[in-house]
Write a protein that holds these residues in place. Sequence first.
Motif, PDB file in Angstrom:
ATOM      1  N   GLN A   1      -8.000  -0.673  -1.924  1.00  0.00           N
ATOM      2  CA  GLN A   1      -7.762   0.266  -3.011  1.00  0.00           C
ATOM      3  C   GLN A   1      -7.482   1.643  -2.416  1.00  0.00           C
ATOM      4  O   GLN A   1      -8.190   2.089  -1.503  1.00  0.00           O
TER       5      GLN A   1
ATOM      6  N   THR B   1      -9.551  -2.092   7.950  1.00  0.00           N
ATOM      7  CA  THR B   1      -9.335  -1.018   6.982  1.00  0.00           C
ATOM      8  C   THR B   1      -8.851   0.240   7.686  1.00  0.00           C
ATOM      9  O   THR B   1      -7.923   0.922   7.208  1.00  0.00           O
TER      10      THR B   1
ATOM     11  N   GLY C   1      -1.298   2.322  -6.369  1.00  0.00           N
ATOM     12  CA  GLY C   1      -2.171   2.123  -7.515  1.00  0.00           C
ATOM     13  C   GLY C   1      -2.343   0.673  -7.913  1.00  0.00           C
ATOM     14  O   GLY C   1      -3.055   0.368  -8.873  1.00  0.00           O
ATOM     15  N   SER C   2      -1.724  -0.230  -7.161  1.00  0.00           N
ATOM     16  CA  SER C   2      -1.745  -1.644  -7.518  1.00  0.00           C
ATOM     17  C   SER C   2      -3.143  -2.247  -7.381  1.00  0.00           C
ATOM     18  O   SER C   2      -3.919  -1.868  -6.495  1.00  0.00           O
ATOM     19  N   ARG C   3      -3.433  -3.226  -8.231  1.00  0.00           N
ATOM     20  CA  ARG C   3      -4.661  -4.006  -8.129  1.00  0.00           C
ATOM     21  C   ARG C   3      -4.414  -5.330  -7.411  1.00  0.00           C
ATOM     22  O   ARG C   3      -5.252  -6.235  -7.444  1.00  0.00           O
ATOM     23  N   ARG C   4      -3.260  -5.414  -6.748  1.00  0.00           N
ATOM     24  CA  ARG C   4      -2.893  -6.647  -6.035  1.00  0.00           C
ATOM     25  C   ARG C   4      -2.795  -6.422  -4.523  1.00  0.00           C
ATOM     26  O   ARG C   4      -2.112  -7.163  -3.820  1.00  0.00           O
TER      27      ARG C   4
ATOM     28  N   ILE D   1       0.847  -1.205   0.000  1.00  0.00           N
ATOM     29  CA  ILE D   1       0.000   0.000   0.000  1.00  0.00           C
ATOM     30  C   ILE D   1       0.874   1.243   0.000  1.00  0.00           C
ATOM     31  O   ILE D   1       0.597   2.215  -0.709  1.00  0.00           O
TER      32      ILE D   1
ATOM     33  N   GLN E   1      -9.518  -7.232  -0.173  1.00  0.00           N
ATOM     34  CA  GLN E   1      -8.801  -6.435  -1.172  1.00  0.00           C
ATOM     35  C   GLN E   1      -8.943  -4.955  -0.836  1.00  0.00           C
ATOM     36  O   GLN E   1      -9.980  -4.522  -0.308  1.00  0.00           O
TER      37      GLN E   1
ATOM     38  N   ALA F   1      -7.581   5.552  -3.135  1.00  0.00           N
ATOM     39  CA  ALA F   1      -8.227   6.488  -4.058  1.00  0.00           C
ATOM     40  C   ALA F   1      -8.380   7.838  -3.378  1.00  0.00           C
ATOM     41  O   ALA F   1      -9.019   7.934  -2.318  1.00  0.00           O
TER      42      ALA F   1
ATOM     43  N   LEU G   1      -8.338   4.957   1.855  1.00  0.00           N
ATOM     44  CA  LEU G   1      -8.183   3.514   1.680  1.00  0.00           C
ATOM     45  C   LEU G   1      -9.563   2.862   1.750  1.00  0.00           C
ATOM     46  O   LEU G   1     -10.261   2.959   2.760  1.00  0.00           O
ATOM     47  N   ASN G   2      -9.946   2.228   0.654  1.00  0.00           N
ATOM     48  CA  ASN G   2     -11.182   1.463   0.601  1.00  0.00           C
ATOM     49  C   ASN G   2     -10.876  -0.008   0.835  1.00  0.00           C
ATOM     50  O   ASN G   2      -9.857  -0.520   0.359  1.00  0.00           O
TER      51      ASN G   2
END
Length: 310
Positions: A199, A231, A170-173, A165, A197, A201, A205-206
């Motif tokens: 994200q 989270t 920007g990673s999708r992993r 993170i 998972q 943005a 942090l979502n």
Amino acid sequence: MTTSPHYEQQYLDLMRHIWRHGDERIDRTGVGTRSILGATMRFSLADDAVPLLTTKRVYWKVAAREMLWFLTGDTNIRELVRQGVHIWTDWPLDAYRRATGEDIDRDAFEARIVEDADFAARWGDLGPVYGAQWVNWPVYEPAGDGLYRRAEKGRNQIAELVEAIRATPGSRRLLFTGWNVAEVPNMALPPCHMTYQFQVANGRLNGLLFQRSCDLGLGFAFNIFGLSMLTRMLAQQTGLEPGEAVWQGGDVHLYLNHADLVEEQLSRVPAGAPKLRINRRPSNIFDYRIEDFEVTNYAPQSHISAPVAV
């Protein structure tokens, strides 16, 4: 002037839909459920918001203690029982009764778990559940002659997630999972909340949880609190603000013996806006303590009891 629906209304609507229209089926426990496949709910975590259910009391400290226990990698109920958390006891208790024929009650079983380390080691371990996969995913290394042996130290998915993170927002992993196919047969209960998972943005942090199996009447309240708590912890550790908690269920069900719970809860009206605050920033994700968490503005309606299907 129109007002937005209370965040809990989507939960109550889903409960009503499953109870009225779900497919009635016999499940693994033999109790029977009404079930659908596929559901999504979204909850804001902005301004310290936390989606605690208000139409019944949720013992959030139990859920918090469980999450902190997962992060230690421990798989024995002994430490949970010491803290007064009983939510994992039914599985080893059932195994003990079936293996020995002894009709021991839960209190006596838990007392032996706490008092006798050897007994706890034999009967209190749940197999490689949740925390074992989260912080010590098995790694195998060459042992010669074409053979492999399990390395002493596995992959720490949580530590790697924190670093990812920070380094590649920007990673999708940005995820971790507890569903280790090779080790599922050795688990007392395969992971229900199996994949998380995240994200980044706009500085927030979502967090998303995919839950393969959800007991909507009992389990969901803990699962959504756990996602929200984790989270918020990850956001604090990575210098971000909490954004949104997204929950996705696979097989979402209500047990047939939960009729009283369902009807009572559906008769209630949600209200209030509880807050979850973290009062200390530890040096790393693994150093949080239960005392670091505080819930305010939480005034739920009374607890609704219902049996757990084992």
